[in-house]
Structure formats: C-alpha cells, structure tokens
Design a protein around this motif. Structure first.
Motif, PDB file in Angstrom:
ATOM      1  N   TRP A 326      32.328  48.760  25.454  1.00 33.50           N
ATOM      2  CA  TRP A 326      33.320  48.072  26.279  1.00 33.50           C
ATOM      3  C   TRP A 326      33.691  46.721  25.671  1.00 33.50           C
ATOM      4  N   ASP A 332      35.613  52.190  28.845  1.00 35.76           N
ATOM      5  CA  ASP A 332      35.852  51.557  30.142  1.00 35.76           C
ATOM      6  C   ASP A 332      34.634  50.735  30.547  1.00 35.76           C
ATOM      7  N   TRP A 333      34.834  49.836  31.508  1.00 37.79           N
ATOM      8  CA  TRP A 333      33.736  48.997  32.000  1.00 37.79           C
ATOM      9  C   TRP A 333      32.641  49.866  32.629  1.00 37.79           C
TER      10      TRP A 333
END
Length: 444
Positions: A326, A332-333
């Motif tokens: 990330w 993605d987070w």
C-alpha cells in the motif's frame, strides 16, 4: 550471554574504574551508603555507580537499590551521564539521574575532582510489596553530598559568613572567625565560588516498573490506566487495569490518548524500509523453528528464506507485506484490526512526552521485532535472547552490531524521530466517553 557482552550489546558503555584513587573514593562512598566495601581494584559502573562485578562480589544485585525503590547512587565522574542504568526498577530513574548530572555538571565536576558524590533518589515510599504503594510515588527528590560532607559544610560556612557580615560584633567574634577558617579549608571560597547543587525534584506520573511482573502506569493522560505485562494485578487505585493479552483494550487506550501513530502515515521516515525489516525479523523466527543456520545471513538470504518457507510465514508477515505494498501504491489500504497479531507491529509512539514509554510498551506487544525490543526494553530482550537457538542469537548479535551499534543516534532517529505535525491533533472525546470512560463501566 557472553556473545552479547563481547559485542558491547550487554553492559556496554559502562565507565571503567581502575585508578586506585577512584577505587578508594568509591569505597568511601559505598561504606557511607551501605556500610560495605569492595575488594575489587578494577570494575565498571553505570550511571548510578552500580557495578555488576561488585554486585557479584557482594552477592547482592540491589546493593544500591534496596527493595527496588529509592535508588542510591555514587558519582565518580560526570561522564557517567552517558552510561546506561542496569536493572532499572523504574523507567524514569535513568532520565532523572541524567537530568540531575546535566543540571549540576559544573558543580559536580568540581566536587568529583576531589571526592565521590553519594546520594539517593528519594520518595515517600520505602517498600512496594503492596501494588497500591506504586501510586504513592509522585515526586522524586535527589539528595546528594560528597563523602566528606562538602555541601553540608558549604551551607554551614555560608550561614557563618552571613552572621559575620550582619552581626554587630562579628569582626570581634574570634570563635566565629576560627570556625569560618576551618570550614573554608575544606570547602574553598563559597562567596566567590558557591558550592551548591540545585534542589532537584522530578515528577513521576507515567512510568514502567519491573515490580509485580512489569506494569505500565499512565496517570497523567486523559484516560488513565495500568497495563500489566503478566497477570492482572488487583488492588491498584486506578480506573482501568489491563494486561498485554487485552489487545483491543490496550489498542483503544493508546488511540484515545493519542499515544500512537501508524508507521506508514508517519512523516520523515522510510516506512517501507522499517516494515520490511520487521518482516525479515519474522522470517528469522520461522527459520529458527526450521533449524536453519543463519550464520552470516544477509537481507538477500532472508528474502530467499521467505520464498522457501512461504507456507510457514505467519499472519504478521502477510499483513505487513500488504502495508508495504500500500505504501508503495501497489495495493488497497489493508484493514488490520487490533486483535490481529500484526497490529502493534504497524505502530510507533506519537510525538508526546511519553514516547519512550509507549515505544517500550509496543516492543512487548511486538516481540518478534528484535531491534525495537533491544532498543526500547533491554530486560525483555535479554529474557527472550536466553530462549533463542544459538544460530538466531548469532544472527541477532551480528545484525544489531552492524545496523544499530554502528550508528545508535541515526537508527533511533530513523525509527522513532518526529517531524513537526501538519496540524495540531484534535482531542478525541464524546459524551459517552465523558460519562462512563473509554471502556464503558467495566472496572477491575
């Protein structure tokens, strides 16, 4: 533990005492404080004057720290301010001693040129057999003097000088003048060169103590609590008591008080490098379990081992890997809840006066990060080290020698330093918290 000692990772940076004059001064101070003396002619001392060699000789590792409270100290030189404090029972003790030496450095330099300075970190508690007594400790006052009472005599001489100046027949008082001359021979000219240490009183609000298996006490934060490293200790006069196993509650405590920040969102650091190193330490742990020889292992070797044992890598490694991706814009987070084993590996202390204490707590919550454990909690590191295989011990010693000892200040700054925040943090509070506290109406 010999490998640690030989590499300077244990008992490192102590002050070597070998001069007969310094040994004689040390013995005078030791006799003054404890009634004991040493036959050692060559030994090492920490910031408090404690010597592991003398502790072995006397069969008393607490010969300057009776009952683990009101630590006594012996200063032979102001250079002791750079030394560690061995077997600290309270996390604040070394910082208090260092501040005391720095605040009075010129005076202590003059005093230790002729004699040892002996003293004590004094509070109103002389015994902590009951955990409630820990909370009676609030102010620590340092009392100190040379073994020959130079400061006591200087105060007495200053009083006599005032009498000599103010009393009408002072010039004709032969006894007064004789007393002044006698004291001045021992203290020097206290009018031109006052010999006086500052009265040093230090507050001890938030601290770690090794008593009762280890307790972190946070009293001056918005939501106070005590966190026990072992089992919960009953009878403490504080609203909330947790253990390290209460991960959700500890995480909420740290968050509500603004004591931590995610590493990947911290400014001025290479977050990816820090997280990758934590991942390497986890791989080393797996390699130890697989009985792999780590002698001379490089970072490339560790990555090879990660591929080789990918099916054995724990959840911590995969979560940290996701955070790295990330931070580099490749994923993605990742949502990592506080009950996830990787959660505390992703945090560091925020910029508060208690940052060192918080990093110490985090090191116990993320024990596979051997670098942070060594830097922030040496006693916990030494305890863990004893349980490692010889090959992991060798790897850890080699790594710390190369990556930390070579540049301690730089390593600490890279890991724990803080740039100025973008904006002032906003207090976290709501009506429910205000009414019943951050953990609801649960009390222990």
């Amino acid at each position: 533990m010999n490998r640690l000692i030989q590499s300077g990772l244990m008992f490192g940076n102590l002050i070597h005492v070998a001069s007969p004059a310094l040994v004689e001064r040390y013995n005078r101070a030791l006799k003054h404080l404890t009634g004991k003396t040493t036959a050692q002619t060559d030994f090492h001392i920490d910031i408090s004057g404690f010597s592991p060699e003398i502790g072995d000789e006397l069969d008393d590792p607490l010969y300057l720290n009776h009952n683990g409270v009101n630590r006594q100290f012996i200063l032979l030189t102001t250079q002791q301010k750079t030394a560690p404090l061995l077997d600290a029972k309270f996390s604040t003790s070394r910082d208090i001693l260092r501040q005391f030496i720095e605040a009075n450095e010129s005076q202590l330099f003059a005093l230790t040129a002729k004699d040892a300075v002996a003293g004590e970190l004094v509070n109103s508690v002389f015994d902590v057999s009951n955990p409630e007594r820990l909370f009676d400790i609030s102010n620590i006052t340092i009392e100190a003097d040379t073994t020959q009472g130079t400061l006591r005599d200087a105060d007495k001489l200053a009083t006599l000088v005032d009498r000599f100046k103010t009393e009408e027949d002072g010039w004709h008082d032969d006894v007064l003048i004789a007393d002044m001359i006698t004291l001045a021979k021992r203290t020097g000219d206290v009018v031109r060169n006052p010999v006086r240490l500052r009265v040093n009183t230090f507050k001890q609000e938030n601290f770690h103590t090794s008593h009762f298996g280890g307790i972190y006490v946070f009293r001056s934060v918005e939501h106070p609590a005590a966190i026990c490293a072992g089992d919960a200790v009953p009878g403490m006069p504080i609203a909330y008591t947790f253990t390290l196993r209460d991960r959700n509650k500890v995480a909420k405590f740290l968050d509500l008080n603004g004591l931590v920040e995610p590493i990947v969102k911290a400014r001025g650091i290479d977050a990816s490098a820090i997280l990758r190193q934590k991942m390497d330490f986890i791989v080393v742990d797996v390699a130890q379990e697989a009985e792999i020889d780590l002698t001379g292992a490089t970072r490339r070797d560790i990555r090879t081992l990660a591929r080789r044992f990918s099916d054995r890598l724990p959840a911590e490694w995969h979560a940290l890997s996701h955070q790295v991706r990330w931070s580099e814009g490749e994923a993605d987070w990742p949502r990592i809840a506080s009950d996830h084993p990787a959660y505390f590996y992703t945090l560091r202390a925020s910029d508060t006066p208690d940052a060192e204490l918080v990093n110490m707590l985090l090191s116990e919550l993320s024990p596979k990060d051997i670098r942070q454990l060594y830097i922030c909690h040496k006693e916990a590191f030494y305890a863990a080290y004893r349980g490692w295989t010889d090959t992991k011990q060798a790897y850890v010693v080699d790594f710390l020698t190369r990556e930390y000892v070579a540049d301690k200040a730089g390593a600490r700054e890279a890991l724990f330093g803080h740039d100025a925040p973008l904006e002032e943090p906003k207090p976290i509070r709501d009506d429910v918290i205000a009414r019943v506290g951050p953990w609801g109406a649960v009390r222990r």
